[in-house]
Design a protein around this motif. Structure first.
Motif, PDB file in Angstrom:
ATOM      1  N   ARG A 139     -23.643  12.110   6.895  1.00 12.05           N
ATOM      2  CA  ARG A 139     -22.688  12.431   5.836  1.00 12.05           C
ATOM      3  C   ARG A 139     -21.554  11.418   5.864  1.00 12.05           C
ATOM      4  NH1 ARG A 139     -18.831  17.794   5.423  1.00 12.05           N
ATOM      5  NH2 ARG A 139     -18.372  17.116   7.546  1.00 12.05           N
ATOM      6  N   ARG A 140     -21.301  10.789   4.731  1.00 12.34           N
ATOM      7  CA  ARG A 140     -20.193   9.851   4.594  1.00 12.34           C
ATOM      8  C   ARG A 140     -19.124  10.481   3.711  1.00 12.34           C
ATOM      9  NH1 ARG A 140     -23.643   4.251   3.608  1.00 12.34           N
ATOM     10  NH2 ARG A 140     -24.417   4.063   5.754  1.00 12.34           N
ATOM     11  N   LEU A 141     -17.893  10.468   4.212  1.00  9.21           N
ATOM     12  CA  LEU A 141     -16.780  11.125   3.537  1.00  9.21           C
ATOM     13  C   LEU A 141     -15.750  10.084   3.129  1.00  9.21           C
ATOM     14  CD1 LEU A 141     -16.620  13.639   6.422  1.00  9.21           C
ATOM     15  CD2 LEU A 141     -17.153  14.393   4.114  1.00  9.21           C
TER      16      LEU A 141
ATOM     17  N   GLN B  32     -25.821  11.732   2.747  1.00  5.82           N
ATOM     18  CA  GLN B  32     -25.011  12.549   1.849  1.00  5.82           C
ATOM     19  C   GLN B  32     -23.631  11.928   1.741  1.00  5.82           C
ATOM     20  OE1 GLN B  32     -24.361  16.587   3.094  1.00  5.82           O
ATOM     21  NE2 GLN B  32     -23.022  17.066   1.362  1.00  5.82           N
ATOM     22  N   SER B  33     -23.115  11.818   0.534  1.00  4.40           N
ATOM     23  CA  SER B  33     -21.780  11.266   0.309  1.00  4.40           C
ATOM     24  C   SER B  33     -20.899  12.309  -0.349  1.00  4.40           C
ATOM     25  CB  SER B  33     -21.843  10.018  -0.580  1.00  4.40           C
ATOM     26  OG  SER B  33     -22.581   8.988   0.043  1.00  4.40           O
TER      27      SER B  33
ATOM     28  N   SER C 172     -20.269  15.334  -4.688  1.00  6.65           N
ATOM     29  CA  SER C 172     -21.169  15.207  -3.551  1.00  6.65           C
ATOM     30  C   SER C 172     -22.542  14.817  -4.070  1.00  6.65           C
ATOM     31  CB  SER C 172     -21.250  16.521  -2.769  1.00  6.65           C
ATOM     32  OG  SER C 172     -22.065  16.376  -1.624  1.00  6.65           O
ATOM     33  N   GLY C 173     -23.188  13.879  -3.399  1.00  7.90           N
ATOM     34  CA  GLY C 173     -24.494  13.424  -3.852  1.00  7.90           C
ATOM     35  C   GLY C 173     -25.295  12.836  -2.716  1.00  7.90           C
TER      36      GLY C 173
ATOM     37  N   LEU D 111     -17.395   5.584  -3.891  1.00  6.97           N
ATOM     38  CA  LEU D 111     -18.157   5.414  -5.114  1.00  6.97           C
ATOM     39  C   LEU D 111     -19.533   6.034  -4.995  1.00  6.97           C
ATOM     40  CD1 LEU D 111     -16.972   1.808  -5.618  1.00  6.97           C
ATOM     41  CD2 LEU D 111     -16.762   3.541  -7.368  1.00  6.97           C
ATOM     42  N   ALA D 112     -20.108   5.986  -3.806  1.00  6.05           N
ATOM     43  CA  ALA D 112     -21.409   6.610  -3.611  1.00  6.05           C
ATOM     44  C   ALA D 112     -21.338   8.101  -3.883  1.00  6.05           C
ATOM     45  CB  ALA D 112     -21.904   6.352  -2.194  1.00  6.05           C
TER      46      ALA D 112
END
Length: 267
Positions: A255-257, A143-144, A105-106, A11-12
């Protein structure tokens, strides 16, 4: 870590959905996933508490893309955003496998303002400088990157194209050739490379009507692969996440994926 907490990473990444939507499931649900000939298909898109049940908010599909078997783009038709779901139609005129994917991506930031008050921010990189104070204290930026997808095949299945970006599913068993009681194998890649140690959770739809979620869990091996035998037919939701320091945005150090996919298992 609970499934609904993990999906918050997804969701992020979907900054345009809704800030309050954390800890819910994101999904795309096609009316059909396997067609013998060219037909129209309707797809529902929602953020919900229960799988494939409209009880929260619509999924923001502004950045959703549909890729035809030959790599061309397919237009969304009759798009509608209601209070609980988004809906669109697809005219699938060519044989082969179509990929329906929402990729975003945000950035997510936490900091203290000049008065020492804790603040949180979420948005696109181009808005970061204007909306996050230059003198922010204890600034932490993540970063997501998230992908929500499903697949539809008309006639004979065709190969699924990988983009080599972020966390993505690379099917070994075709995603539209899943059968109850038969083993299926998939792989997860990160930026085009096999991702080892990724935790994967699968859930059959209809969680609203079960006391137990009956999660199916797996972990990817050195080749990024995992196998699963589906115990029953129906629509399934697959979720995975990963984390590294390979950001593409200079403001972020982490970075979260995340990944969320919908698959149909036939009898």
């Amino acid at each position: 870590m609970q499934l609904k907490t993990r999906i918050a990473a997804c969701l992020a990444a979907l900054c345009g959905t809704i800030g309050a939507a954390q800890a819910h499931n994101l999904w795309l649900l096609p009316s059909s996933t396997v067609l013998s000939k060219s037909e129209w298909v309707t797809v529902d898109a929602a953020v919900s508490n229960d799988l494939f049940f409209f009880n929260h908010v619509p999924l923001n599909i502004e950045r959703l893309a549909v890729t035809a078997p030959d790599g061309s783009a397919v237009a969304l038709e009759n798009v509608h955003r209601g209070k609980l779901r988004s809906v669109f139609d697809l005219n699938l005129a060519r044989p082969g496998t179509y990929q329906i994917a929402l990729v975003n991506s945000g950035l997510n930031a936490s900091y203290k303002d000049a008065s020492g008050q804790a603040r949180r921010w979420r948005g696109m990189p181009e808005k970061f400088a204007a909306e996050v104070p230059a003198n922010a204290q204890d600034l932490k930026v993540t970063q997501s990157q998230g992908r929500v997808e499903t697949f539809i095949t008309v006639g004979k299945p065709s190969a699924v194209r990988a983009t080599g970006q972020g966390l993505e599913l690379v099917p070994v068993t075709h995603p539209n050739d899943l059968v109850k009681g038969e083993q299926a194998t998939f792989a997860f890649h990160i930026d085009g490379r096999p991702a080892q140690g990724v935790e994967v959770v699968l859930l059959a739809g209809g969680t609203r009507y079960r006391d137990a979620k009956d999660e199916i869990k797996a972990v990817t091996d050195a080749q990024g692969r995992f196998s699963v035998t589906f115990p029953s037919a129906g629509m399934y939701w697959m979720e995975a996440q990963a984390q590294d320091g390979k950001t593409s945005m200079p403001q972020a150090k982490v970075r979260r994926l995340s990944y969320a996919g919908t698959f149909e298992v036939l009898p």
